[in-house]
Design an enzyme around this catalytic site. Structure first.
Site, PDB file in Angstrom:
ATOM      1  N   LEU A   1     -15.695   4.626   8.870  1.00 13.24           N
ATOM      2  CA  LEU A   1     -15.424   5.929   9.512  1.00 13.24           C
ATOM      3  C   LEU A   1     -13.866   5.828   9.975  1.00 13.24           C
ATOM      4  O   LEU A   1     -13.704   5.478  10.899  1.00 13.24           O
ATOM      5  CB  LEU A   1     -16.488   6.202  10.467  1.00 13.24           C
ATOM      6  N   GLY A   2     -13.063   6.086   9.194  1.00 11.42           N
ATOM      7  CA  GLY A   2     -11.550   6.324   9.526  1.00 11.42           C
ATOM      8  C   GLY A   2     -11.085   7.695   9.450  1.00 11.42           C
ATOM      9  O   GLY A   2     -11.922   8.765   9.364  1.00 11.42           O
TER      10      GLY A   2
ATOM     11  N   HIS B   1     -13.250   3.358  -1.234  1.00 15.18           N
ATOM     12  CA  HIS B   1     -13.318   2.653   0.153  1.00 15.18           C
ATOM     13  C   HIS B   1     -13.813   1.142  -0.201  1.00 15.18           C
ATOM     14  O   HIS B   1     -14.238   0.398   0.620  1.00 15.18           O
ATOM     15  CB  HIS B   1     -14.082   3.220   1.124  1.00 15.18           C
TER      16      HIS B   1
ATOM     17  N   LYS C   1       3.432   0.572   2.838  1.00 12.70           N
ATOM     18  CA  LYS C   1       3.109  -0.531   3.809  1.00 12.70           C
ATOM     19  C   LYS C   1       2.957  -1.897   3.412  1.00 12.70           C
ATOM     20  O   LYS C   1       2.721  -1.760   2.167  1.00 12.70           O
ATOM     21  CB  LYS C   1       1.829  -0.106   4.675  1.00 12.70           C
TER      22      LYS C   1
ATOM     23  N   ILE D   1     -12.438   5.125  13.686  1.00 12.92           N
ATOM     24  CA  ILE D   1     -13.698   5.571  14.501  1.00 12.92           C
ATOM     25  C   ILE D   1     -14.732   4.783  14.771  1.00 12.92           C
ATOM     26  O   ILE D   1     -15.189   4.632  15.633  1.00 12.92           O
ATOM     27  CB  ILE D   1     -14.084   6.982  13.656  1.00 12.92           C
TER      28      ILE D   1
ATOM     29  N   GLU E   1      -8.644  -4.340   4.688  1.00  7.75           N
ATOM     30  CA  GLU E   1      -8.516  -4.479   3.313  1.00  7.75           C
ATOM     31  C   GLU E   1      -7.576  -5.348   2.722  1.00  7.75           C
ATOM     32  O   GLU E   1      -7.347  -5.603   1.413  1.00  7.75           O
ATOM     33  CB  GLU E   1      -8.185  -2.750   2.867  1.00  7.75           C
TER      34      GLU E   1
ATOM     35  N   ARG F   1      -2.900  -1.872  -3.938  1.00 11.00           N
ATOM     36  CA  ARG F   1      -4.159  -1.016  -3.817  1.00 11.00           C
ATOM     37  C   ARG F   1      -4.119   0.214  -4.806  1.00 11.00           C
ATOM     38  O   ARG F   1      -3.183   0.848  -4.432  1.00 11.00           O
ATOM     39  CB  ARG F   1      -4.530  -0.916  -2.217  1.00 11.00           C
TER      40      ARG F   1
ATOM     41  N   GLU G   1     -14.704   1.430  14.536  1.00 11.84           N
ATOM     42  CA  GLU G   1     -14.698   0.289  15.483  1.00 11.84           C
ATOM     43  C   GLU G   1     -14.290   0.510  16.888  1.00 11.84           C
ATOM     44  O   GLU G   1     -14.386  -0.235  17.738  1.00 11.84           O
ATOM     45  CB  GLU G   1     -13.366  -0.396  14.781  1.00 11.84           C
TER      46      GLU G   1
ATOM     47  N   ASN H   1       0.890  -1.092  -0.082  1.00  8.73           N
ATOM     48  CA  ASN H   1      -0.087  -0.037  -0.081  1.00  8.73           C
ATOM     49  C   ASN H   1       0.824   1.336   0.061  1.00  8.73           C
ATOM     50  O   ASN H   1       1.444   1.841   1.146  1.00  8.73           O
ATOM     51  CB  ASN H   1      -1.007  -0.111   1.281  1.00  8.73           C
TER      52      ASN H   1
HETATM   53  P1  ADP Z   1      -6.785   5.185   7.771  1.00  9.83           P
HETATM   54  O1  ADP Z   1      -6.649   3.621   7.891  1.00  9.83           O
HETATM   55  O2  ADP Z   1      -7.856   5.774   7.022  1.00  9.83           O
HETATM   56  O3  ADP Z   1      -5.602   6.152   8.566  1.00  9.83           O
HETATM   57  P2  ADP Z   1      -8.170   4.534  10.399  1.00  9.83           P
HETATM   58  O4  ADP Z   1      -9.260   3.459   9.921  1.00  9.83           O
HETATM   59  O5  ADP Z   1      -6.974   3.874  11.152  1.00  9.83           O
HETATM   60  O6  ADP Z   1      -7.783   5.293   9.132  1.00  9.83           O
HETATM   61  O7  ADP Z   1      -8.827   5.509  11.575  1.00  9.83           O
HETATM   62  C1  ADP Z   1      -7.809   6.494  11.746  1.00  9.83           C
HETATM   63  C2  ADP Z   1      -8.781   7.429  12.904  1.00  9.83           C
HETATM   64  O8  ADP Z   1      -9.420   6.581  13.862  1.00  9.83           O
HETATM   65  C3  ADP Z   1      -7.853   8.149  13.820  1.00  9.83           C
HETATM   66  O9  ADP Z   1      -7.469   9.546  13.173  1.00  9.83           O
HETATM   67  C4  ADP Z   1      -8.712   8.459  14.837  1.00  9.83           C
HETATM   68  O10 ADP Z   1      -9.602   9.722  14.597  1.00  9.83           O
HETATM   69  C5  ADP Z   1      -9.545   7.465  15.013  1.00  9.83           C
HETATM   70  N1  ADP Z   1      -9.531   6.336  15.843  1.00  9.83           N
HETATM   71  C6  ADP Z   1      -8.439   5.498  16.097  1.00  9.83           C
HETATM   72  N2  ADP Z   1      -8.558   5.154  17.395  1.00  9.83           N
HETATM   73  C7  ADP Z   1      -9.722   5.537  18.009  1.00  9.83           C
HETATM   74  C8  ADP Z   1     -10.500   5.496  19.508  1.00  9.83           C
HETATM   75  N3  ADP Z   1      -9.862   4.806  20.130  1.00  9.83           N
HETATM   76  N4  ADP Z   1     -11.115   6.450  19.619  1.00  9.83           N
HETATM   77  C9  ADP Z   1     -11.637   7.414  18.755  1.00  9.83           C
HETATM   78  N5  ADP Z   1     -11.146   7.388  17.548  1.00  9.83           N
HETATM   79  C10 ADP Z   1      -9.971   6.764  17.143  1.00  9.83           C
END
Ligand code: ADP
Length: 411
Positions: free
Chosen positions: A217-218, A189, A24, A337, A387, A101, A339, A17
């Site tokens: 929601l990430g 996504h 990664k 977010i 993914e 990806r 999860e 990735n």
């Molecule tokens: P990506 O893979 O798109 O970088 P992720 O799916 O890993 O993103 O999500 C990252 C985001 O998840 C972080 O920016 C943060 O806002 C949120 N996050 C991660 N852990 C927590 C937590 N324990 N509580 C709330 N939000 C979290």
């Protein structure tokens, strides 16, 4: 499984990735019953910086190796190091294929594809659709071809899963001539939505094959409305900027705002790109952070405002997707977010009670698989996305075809 007990004909797949400054990887082994198990993962951070760094973790997430370059090593050096590290890890076995990806398949690709010179040439024409992302991946593919010409490479597109979106749902209200040039809604996504919907099929077929919304929601965020397991509407569009408010991306915006910024703030394309992709979203609204954890911990009103806007936009878009699906049977939270934040899940579900969503507060707090109350008309789930595994599955499938074709051409 350790490297010593691998059957001799076992296949291994690396998933790469490539981001703007990171590369990664995950390495999967195929088991005798066709499952894929992660052996190791990690990556190189700080590409382009004075001291890039390689880290690898074992399947329990313990750091197993590290290396730091004391000069700004170029991508070909870093990539060769990575592939050679993987080959050493696998020895006496070899990689069967590498899966990548890719953000955008445009109107050309609605399925994963094996890299050939023709495919590469076509993929280059898609660079304008994702100029920040696509060139880096093509550079990685080119470098691997140069160093390991026989290695099978597979590309998976984040847009492919949305191939089932109906024509009308793809159109913008723009002149036909522009639609014909590919200015339509694609959605992203897709690998996450595909993985999560496959998982849901195993857990609750009724939920997966009804009217379902998956909320990824990430730091990037989008939602997908599905009927019978197929995408029919999604919040992202032509680019990954549309839809929800994200970590640093603005989400849905009146196009008039862009005109105003060009005409009255004298902003150029580069400035707008930085504003919309990097300086907006939770970070821009709060002025504090793009990370939900920081905003939850802050007592600043601007932090609360950013989180409230995030939740509000999710709720608005759920209404829109439920309308497109003609109802809602199941709702799934996934990604960072989705999860890990019970507070955000609760705030979203609370504003969706009119749709028949009722949360089991204890299950939500504990982050259980099913978090809706027994009497909730809509079932609500938390399903971790994966993914990389989805890419490895596609790679394994296409590598089998590739191996058969090679055998046929040899005989
Ligand atoms: P990506 O893979 O798109 O970088 P992720 O799916 O890993 O993103 O999500 C990252 C985001 O998840 C972080 O920016 C943060 O806002 C949120 N996050 C991660 N852990 C927590 C937590 N324990 N509580 C709330 N939000 C979290």
């Amino acid at each position: 499984m350790t490297t010593t007990d691998k059957p001799s004909d076992q296949r291994f797949f690396a998933v790469l990735n490539a981001g703007s400054s990171s590369l990664k990887f995950s390495l999967f082994a195929e088991t005798s019953d066709g499952r894929l198990e992660r052996q190791t993962s990690g990556g190189i951070e700080g590409i382009g910086s004075p001291a890039p760094m390689f880290t690898a973790f074992d399947s329990d997430q313990y750091c197993m190796d590290e290396y730091r370059w004391d000069f700004p090593a170029q991508l070909d050096i870093l990539l060769s190091f990575l592939i050679e590290w993987i080959e050493r890890f696998l020895s006496p076995h070899h990689l069967s294929a590498v899966g990548h990806r890719m953000l955008h398949g445009g109107m050309l690709y609605d399925e994963p594809v094996t890299v050939t010179p023709e495919v590469l040439a076509k993929m280059r024409t898609l660079i304008p659709l994702a100029p920040l992302h696509q060139p880096r991946i093509l550079q990685v593919i080119d470098t691997i071809i140069g160093r390991y010409p026989g290695l099978c490479q597979i590309v998976c597109f984040d847009t492919s899963f949305h191939k089932t979106i109906p024509h009308i749902a793809r159109l913008y209200g723009l002149p036909k001539s522009l639609t014909g040039k590919g200015l339509i809604r694609y959605g992203f996504h897709g690998l996450s939505f595909e993985y999560v919907s496959e998982e849901l099929k195993h857990i609750d077929r009724h939920a997966a094959m009804g009217k379902t919304i998956i909320a990824h929601l990430g730091s990037g965020a989008s939602m997908c409305g599905m009927v019978n397991g197929k995408s029919i509407a999604t919040t992202m569009g032509f680019s990954a900027l549309d839809g929800l408010v994200m970590g640093t991306r603005c989400g849905q915006l009146d196009p008039g705002v862009i005109l105003y910024l060009i005409q009255h703030e004298r902003m150029g394309a580069k400035e707008l790109e930085t504003l919309l992709y990097q300086d907006s979203g939770l970070l821009g609204v709060s002025g504090i952070s793009n990370d939900v954890r920081d905003l939850m911990a802050s007592s600043e009103p601007a932090a609360k405002e950013a989180l409230d806007l995030f939740v509000y936009r999710v709720v608005r878009e759920v209404g829109s997707l439920a309308a497109a699906c003609g109802g809602l049977d199941a709702f799934v939270f996934t990604a960072g977010i989705g999860e890990r934040s019970p507070e955000i899940r609760k705030a979203i579900c609370k504003q969706l009670d009119w749709l028949g969503i009722e949360l089991d507060e204890r299950a939500n707090r504990l982050g259980e698989l099913k978090i809706s109350a027994d009497n909730s008309r809509v079932s609500v789930w938390i399903l971790p996305t994966y993914e990389e595994l989805m890419i490895a599955r596609h790679a394994a499938r296409l590598a089998t075809t590739h191996e058969r074709q090679q055998k046929t051409s040899e005989t």
